[in-house]
Design a protein around this motif. Structure first.
Motif, short mmCIF file in Angstrom:
data_model
loop_
_atom_site.label_atom_id
_atom_site.label_comp_id
_atom_site.label_asym_id
_atom_site.label_seq_id
_atom_site.Cartn_x
_atom_site.Cartn_y
_atom_site.Cartn_z
N ALA A 222 25.23 7.92 14.13
CA ALA A 222 26.59 8.23 14.59
C ALA A 222 26.86 7.62 15.96
N ILE A 223 25.86 7.69 16.85
CA ILE A 223 25.93 7.03 18.15
C ILE A 223 24.68 6.17 18.29
N ASN B 225 21.78 16.08 16.10
CA ASN B 225 22.17 15.38 17.33
C ASN B 225 22.73 14.01 16.96
N PRO B 226 23.96 13.70 17.36
CA PRO B 226 24.58 12.42 16.97
C PRO B 226 23.85 11.20 17.52
N TYR B 227 23.03 11.38 18.56
CA TYR B 227 22.24 10.26 19.07
C TYR B 227 20.95 10.04 18.28
N PHE B 228 20.51 11.07 17.55
CA PHE B 228 19.17 11.00 16.96
C PHE B 228 19.15 11.15 15.45
N ASN B 229 19.73 12.22 14.90
CA ASN B 229 19.59 12.44 13.45
C ASN B 229 20.89 12.79 12.75
N MET B 230 22.02 12.26 13.26
CA MET B 230 23.28 12.31 12.53
C MET B 230 23.71 10.88 12.24
N VAL B 231 24.26 10.66 11.05
CA VAL B 231 24.64 9.31 10.64
C VAL B 231 26.08 9.30 10.15
N LYS B 232 26.65 8.10 10.08
CA LYS B 232 27.99 7.91 9.54
C LYS B 232 27.97 6.72 8.59
#
Length: 256
Positions: free
Chosen positions: A167-168, A151-158
């Motif tokens: 990510a978000i 989930n880009p709000y929780f466990n995705m990074v950039k």
């Protein structure tokens, strides 16, 4: 209802050379998509008119499709202008629609693309996509998804300015708090013919879409050697343990 099924596969592929004409668990990969169409016709089509076309520049792929005499597939030789790796697939599907209407003398109410490199689907999945699109004529396409593992709000990074960050940006402490996300699993797309003709292809999926949720049979479509090997392991498990997947395998076996 008049439904056009499309199978689209070009000869070239940067990720996995010749993938569309490869075998999958000992049988031609394209046959699994054809089997799902054949089973849909047998179980769900009723009085609907079903047409199937293959759009390709690959002679080996044409040969594999024509080996199956029980499913009539019209062959559309792909124009070179649509064979590049930067061509939007929606443009190829529109080409299928226009040429199939001339070939069969029909006006289609829906175009259903079956991605050759996503073989793990069921006849019920196909039915669900078509039913959903028929129920929502105002949407441009109904495509298949699975629940996202990240989930880009929780466990995705950039990576940004030498650091890694979410990510978000958010203050969510559990994934359950964050908005739900889905992965497009590149399997089934039920299109509006009107939208194919009127909507900008490069941004087709940015708006006015709907989706059906499929069983998470592996969100991969085959685009690398690793995908190819892993998907075969998953397929063997599903064919052994889930009847709705096994019937696809059994249908393919009849064509050998």
């Amino acid at each position: 209802m008049n439904i056009l099924f499309t199978l689209c596969g070009r000869a070239g592929s940067k990720g996995l050379k010749g993938k569309n004409a490869r075998d999958f668990c000992g049988k031609p990969l394209v046959w699994y998509s054809m089997a799902a169409i054949a089973l849909y016709k047998e179980k769900y089509a009723g009085n609907d008119t079903i047409s199937v076309v293959l759009n390709t520049d690959s002679e080996p792929l044409i040969d594999l499709v024509q080996q199956v005499s029980s499913l009539e597939v019209g062959i559309l030789h792909r124009d070179e202008s649509l064979a590049g790796d930067k061509v939007a697939k929606v443009s190829v599907i529109l080409d299928c629609l226009n040429r199939a209407e001339q070939m069969y003398g029909l006006k289609y109410d829906m175009v259903v693309d079956m991605d050759i490199t996503s073989p793990l689907r069921t006849a019920e999945d196909v039915h669900n996509a078509i039913l959903r699109k028929a129920q929502r004529p105002e949407v441009d396409v109904v495509f298949s998804v699975t629940h996202a593992r990240r989930n880009p709000y929780f466990n995705m990074v950039k990576e940004e300015n030498g650091f890694f960050c979410k990510a978000i940006p958010s203050s969510f402490t559990t994934r359950q708090e964050a908005p739900t996300f889905y992965d497009m699993n590149a399997s089934i797309y039920a299109y509006s013919p009107r939208a194919l003709r009127e909507k900008e292809h490069a941004t087709f999926f940015n708006s006015n879409c709907d989706a059906i949720v499929m069983f998470d049979s592996g969100i991969l479509d085959i685009d690398s050697e690793e995908d190819y090997e892993l998907m075969q392991v998953i397929a063997e498990f599903l064919w052994k343990n889930k009847d709705e997947y096994k019937e696809i395998c059994n249908k393919v076996a009849l064509w050998s």
